[in-house]
Design a protein around this motif. Sequence first.
Motif, PDB file in Angstrom:
ATOM      1  N   UNK A   1      11.309   5.414 -21.603  1.00 17.63           N
ATOM      2  CA  UNK A   1      11.334   4.007 -21.235  1.00 17.63           C
ATOM      3  C   UNK A   1      12.397   3.743 -20.165  1.00 17.63           C
ATOM      4  N   UNK A   2      13.561   4.427 -20.289  1.00 25.78           N
ATOM      5  CA  UNK A   2      14.605   4.248 -19.291  1.00 25.78           C
ATOM      6  C   UNK A   2      14.159   4.783 -17.927  1.00 25.78           C
ATOM      7  N   UNK A   3      13.452   5.890 -17.915  1.00 28.31           N
ATOM      8  CA  UNK A   3      12.956   6.454 -16.673  1.00 28.31           C
ATOM      9  C   UNK A   3      11.893   5.540 -16.050  1.00 28.31           C
ATOM     10  N   UNK A   4      11.021   4.949 -16.889  1.00 28.33           N
ATOM     11  CA  UNK A   4      10.012   4.005 -16.383  1.00 28.33           C
ATOM     12  C   UNK A   4      10.692   2.767 -15.799  1.00 28.33           C
ATOM     13  N   UNK A   5      11.770   2.331 -16.421  1.00 24.32           N
ATOM     14  CA  UNK A   5      12.500   1.178 -15.897  1.00 24.32           C
ATOM     15  C   UNK A   5      13.072   1.486 -14.516  1.00 24.32           C
ATOM     16  N   UNK A   6      13.655   2.680 -14.364  1.00 19.31           N
ATOM     17  CA  UNK A   6      14.221   3.060 -13.063  1.00 19.31           C
ATOM     18  C   UNK A   6      13.136   3.118 -12.000  1.00 19.31           C
ATOM     19  N   UNK A   7      11.963   3.669 -12.344  1.00 19.27           N
ATOM     20  CA  UNK A   7      10.869   3.740 -11.370  1.00 19.27           C
ATOM     21  C   UNK A   7      10.384   2.340 -10.961  1.00 19.27           C
ATOM     22  N   UNK A   8      10.299   1.425 -11.938  1.00 10.17           N
ATOM     23  CA  UNK A   8       9.836   0.068 -11.623  1.00 10.17           C
ATOM     24  C   UNK A   8      10.840  -0.667 -10.739  1.00 10.17           C
ATOM     25  N   UNK A   9      12.130  -0.445 -10.962  1.00  9.30           N
ATOM     26  CA  UNK A   9      13.147  -1.078 -10.122  1.00  9.30           C
ATOM     27  C   UNK A   9      13.104  -0.522  -8.696  1.00  9.30           C
ATOM     28  N   UNK A  10      12.913   0.799  -8.579  1.00  5.02           N
ATOM     29  CA  UNK A  10      12.807   1.395  -7.249  1.00  5.02           C
ATOM     30  C   UNK A  10      11.569   0.889  -6.528  1.00  5.02           C
ATOM     31  N   UNK A  11      10.463   0.698  -7.267  1.00  6.32           N
ATOM     32  CA  UNK A  11       9.259   0.161  -6.645  1.00  6.32           C
ATOM     33  C   UNK A  11       9.454  -1.250  -6.133  1.00  6.32           C
ATOM     34  N   UNK A  12      10.351  -2.022  -6.760  1.00  3.76           N
ATOM     35  CA  UNK A  12      10.652  -3.385  -6.307  1.00  3.76           C
ATOM     36  C   UNK A  12      11.794  -3.421  -5.293  1.00  3.76           C
ATOM     37  N   UNK A  13      12.228  -2.208  -4.849  1.00  4.36           N
ATOM     38  CA  UNK A  13      13.286  -2.050  -3.852  1.00  4.36           C
ATOM     39  C   UNK A  13      14.625  -2.587  -4.332  1.00  4.36           C
ATOM     40  N   UNK A  14      14.822  -2.574  -5.619  1.00  2.42           N
ATOM     41  CA  UNK A  14      16.121  -2.911  -6.193  1.00  2.42           C
ATOM     42  C   UNK A  14      16.883  -1.598  -6.391  1.00  2.42           C
TER      43      UNK A  14
END
Length: 283
Positions: A197-210
């Motif tokens: 879940x933590x890895x999925x969170x990091x990927x979603x933040x990178x996809x939003x350019x955060x």
Amino acid sequence: MHLACIGRVAASGLFALLLAGSLSGGSAHAQLDSREAISLQDQILELRHEMRQMQSGGGEGSAPPMAPSSTSVDQGAGSPLTSQLLDRVSTLEAQVRDLRGQLDQLNNQVQQQNAALSKQIGDMSFAVQQAHPEGGVPGGNAGDAGPPPPPARPERRTPELALQQGNAALAHRDYAGAQAAAREVLAGPKGPRQTDAQFLLAQSLAGQRQYQQAATAYYDVYTHAPHSGRAPDALLGVSASLLALGDKTDACQALQKLRAEFPSPQPRVSRASLALRGRGGCR
């Protein structure tokens, strides 16, 4: 007629005028509060004052009271002041009649509106009673209606289902949906799916350019599970996020840590590391 007699007649006419101007009830009192009624009342008071002066013999062109004679009658009847006073009395009487007519018309309009409103309220009450007899639902009895059912509780997803749907959202570039699924798992009980879940969170933040938050989330994956299968990918994510922020020095340090701790990574990780080294100019 002697001028004093004419004054008494005019005064009597003014008294009748004031009596008619008083009208009836609270509606007439409200009408006298208007500008026209106040102006009219001032004119009546002024006329009364002039009449009193004429009766007392103090008015201009008037003579002291004396026995009536033909000469005094002719002088009184032809007096311009008397004619003016009589004309003003007639005008004031006409204005009072007009105001009274307007007041009656307004009262009739108010009564008609009240009657129409009462009828509408009665019709609505009748319609409600017909639709809901005895306070129940239409077509049923009041006793048949039970308490409303409680709202359905939303079913909570299992961590596995949440991660599955979150990864599917990530594949469709629904980064907000992927982030929500990841946080849902992270907010639940601690378990083996927390790292994923933590890895999925990091990927979603990178996809939003955060990228700043993404670098932190990737590094949290590595610190919480440094020997897991997600650790090499997490260090790659840290390096890629830092390069996006323009921080080449820290990005190269993350790649150096990846090489030191995972000397034989998977080919996929090795190719990604080589590409990031080229972008950051790492030695």
